[in-house]
Design a protein around this motif. Sequence first.
Motif, mmCIF file in Angstrom:
data_model
loop_
_atom_site.group_PDB
_atom_site.id
_atom_site.type_symbol
_atom_site.label_atom_id
_atom_site.label_comp_id
_atom_site.label_asym_id
_atom_site.label_seq_id
_atom_site.Cartn_x
_atom_site.Cartn_y
_atom_site.Cartn_z
ATOM 1 N N THR A 1 3.878 -7.838 6.054
ATOM 2 C CA THR A 1 4.299 -9.230 6.141
ATOM 3 C C THR A 1 3.062 -10.121 6.171
ATOM 4 O OG1 THR A 1 4.304 -9.236 8.567
ATOM 5 C CG2 THR A 1 6.353 -8.595 7.460
ATOM 6 N N GLY A 2 3.281 -11.404 5.945
ATOM 7 C CA GLY A 2 2.156 -12.324 5.989
ATOM 8 C C GLY A 2 1.538 -12.422 7.372
ATOM 9 N N LYS A 3 2.364 -12.417 8.412
ATOM 10 C CA LYS A 3 1.828 -12.532 9.772
ATOM 11 C C LYS A 3 0.954 -11.349 10.152
ATOM 12 C CE LYS A 3 4.611 -15.778 12.360
ATOM 13 N NZ LYS A 3 5.402 -16.015 13.594
ATOM 14 N N GLN A 4 1.216 -10.199 9.556
ATOM 15 C CA GLN A 4 0.357 -9.042 9.809
ATOM 16 C C GLN A 4 -1.039 -9.244 9.249
ATOM 17 O OE1 GLN A 4 3.319 -5.864 8.277
ATOM 18 N NE2 GLN A 4 1.885 -4.731 9.566
ATOM 19 N N GLN A 5 -1.160 -10.085 8.240
ATOM 20 C CA GLN A 5 -2.386 -10.209 7.466
ATOM 21 C C GLN A 5 -2.807 -8.810 6.983
ATOM 22 O OE1 GLN A 5 -5.409 -12.932 8.807
ATOM 23 N NE2 GLN A 5 -3.927 -14.200 9.880
ATOM 24 N N TYR A 6 -3.898 -8.258 7.524
ATOM 25 C CA TYR A 6 -4.307 -6.903 7.112
ATOM 26 C C TYR A 6 -4.320 -5.937 8.293
ATOM 27 C CZ TYR A 6 -5.582 -9.284 2.852
ATOM 28 O OH TYR A 6 -5.528 -10.030 1.691
ATOM 29 N N LYS A 7 -3.573 -6.305 9.329
ATOM 30 C CA LYS A 7 -3.511 -5.474 10.529
ATOM 31 C C LYS A 7 -2.332 -4.512 10.446
ATOM 32 C CE LYS A 7 -5.427 -9.322 13.208
ATOM 33 N NZ LYS A 7 -5.167 -10.324 14.287
ATOM 34 N N GLY A 8 -2.338 -3.518 11.302
ATOM 35 C CA GLY A 8 -1.237 -2.562 11.340
ATOM 36 C C GLY A 8 -1.175 -1.724 10.085
ATOM 37 N N HIS A 9 -0.023 -1.098 9.873
ATOM 38 C CA HIS A 9 0.151 -0.200 8.729
ATOM 39 C C HIS A 9 1.175 -0.775 7.755
ATOM 40 C CE1 HIS A 9 -2.192 2.914 10.692
ATOM 41 N NE2 HIS A 9 -1.470 2.730 11.798
ATOM 42 N N PRO A 10 1.020 -0.493 6.460
ATOM 43 C CA PRO A 10 2.042 -0.905 5.487
ATOM 44 C C PRO A 10 3.395 -0.296 5.836
ATOM 45 C CG PRO A 10 0.034 -0.188 4.369
ATOM 46 C CD PRO A 10 -0.127 0.172 5.812
ATOM 47 N N ASP A 11 4.458 -1.058 5.587
ATOM 48 C CA ASP A 11 5.818 -0.619 5.883
ATOM 49 C C ASP A 11 6.423 -0.016 4.609
ATOM 50 O OD1 ASP A 11 8.482 -0.296 6.539
ATOM 51 O OD2 ASP A 11 8.652 -2.229 7.574
ATOM 52 N N LEU A 12 6.305 1.298 4.464
ATOM 53 C CA LEU A 12 6.780 1.960 3.250
ATOM 54 C C LEU A 12 8.299 2.015 3.182
ATOM 55 C CD1 LEU A 12 4.208 4.874 2.814
ATOM 56 C CD2 LEU A 12 4.161 2.546 1.882
ATOM 57 N N GLU A 13 8.960 1.999 4.327
ATOM 58 C CA GLU A 13 10.419 1.995 4.324
ATOM 59 C C GLU A 13 10.947 0.675 3.765
ATOM 60 O OE1 GLU A 13 12.360 4.521 4.947
ATOM 61 O OE2 GLU A 13 10.590 5.771 5.347
ATOM 62 N N ALA A 14 10.328 -0.422 4.191
ATOM 63 C CA ALA A 14 10.732 -1.724 3.666
ATOM 64 C C ALA A 14 10.401 -1.826 2.173
ATOM 65 C CB ALA A 14 10.043 -2.842 4.445
ATOM 66 N N PHE A 15 9.254 -1.283 1.799
ATOM 67 C CA PHE A 15 8.886 -1.285 0.381
ATOM 68 C C PHE A 15 9.925 -0.496 -0.425
ATOM 69 C CE2 PHE A 15 6.842 0.340 -3.411
ATOM 70 C CZ PHE A 15 6.110 -0.752 -3.874
ATOM 71 N N GLN A 16 10.405 0.599 0.132
ATOM 72 C CA GLN A 16 11.403 1.429 -0.541
ATOM 73 C C GLN A 16 12.667 0.628 -0.850
ATOM 74 O OE1 GLN A 16 11.323 5.218 -0.728
ATOM 75 N NE2 GLN A 16 13.094 4.999 -2.060
#
Length: 357
Positions: free
Chosen positions: A181-196
Amino acid sequence: MDITFVANEIDFMDSDRYSIHFSPLQGYTDRIYRNAFAHYFGGVEVYYTPFIRVEKGALRKRDLRDIEPETNTVADLIPQILPGSADEFRLLTDAVGGKGYRQIDINLGCPFPMIAGKHKGAGMLLYPAQVAEVLAPIAEYPEIQFSLKMRLGWENASECMVLVELLNALRLSRIALHARTGKQQYKGHPDLEAFQGFYELCQHPLYYNGDIESLSDIRQILTRFPLLKGVFIGRGLLSSPLLAKEFKGNETFLPEQRMSIYFAFHEELFSAYSQVLKKFLFITIGVLSVILGIIGIFVPGLPTTPFILLSSWLFYKSSKRLHDRLHRSPLGKYIRRYESRQGMSLTGKFISIACMW
């Protein structure tokens, strides 16, 4: 440069099916960097410019300079625009299209608060009606292929699912989705489930973006999402510039080969950016010299002609526009008198002597 390589030990994947796109990074991937990267590393099919935006009703000049076709040597360059309204979309598209480009990328992914706070970039994803309004002018430019770079959403990953039907109805050549998400900027991990979820509903050619830093990262993403057309890589290509070349050629470079290529690449960057800095310094000193020359017209003892001549030389070496403008201005008479060996006019001598007394 003659480069040998050894076979890659990672399991073979048909890399010809997929393409690597260089995701733009503000402040890094300008024309100098792109040109040098393509020359020394390669493996990238498409390059994108950092986003071009509107400020105070006009396009930034430095953004337009960066996309000048004659100064860009990469094989396939797509300018990226950052519109906040339908009018800005048209203004940006007209400017980019006017330079001969027939592919334009639309930024709905910039996560930085100063941009998102204006409902631009990823900050727009929270407002589906605004997204629809901003993207509506796509239909007005049938001669241009538009693509889209976006995030899962601004606040949460469900926002992209609200937009998927709207996006499917638009004429888009591709979508690149950063799995944060935008609020994450480049922190945390990519959400592959949401991408799916988006991957399963998207009807456009889709590219993955987010935290790709190695060959194994590329292969894991393409194995999990085999219908992707490829991946966008930004920071991963800054830290591992040979990554795209290794994937596309199924090759690995030896340490001494890497060092040789890296050294040559950085030498070219240093030389090119040195010329940019030199031009900036010449223009700055030239402007200051003009100011001193103007002051010298009114202040006894401070010469005018030497400062104007110095400015003329500095502008000649750095900016034809400023050089020509100086010669056309009233100050140009000092240059013409010097060139014709006339020196100071008689009136000027009388005024100078009178002021000294």
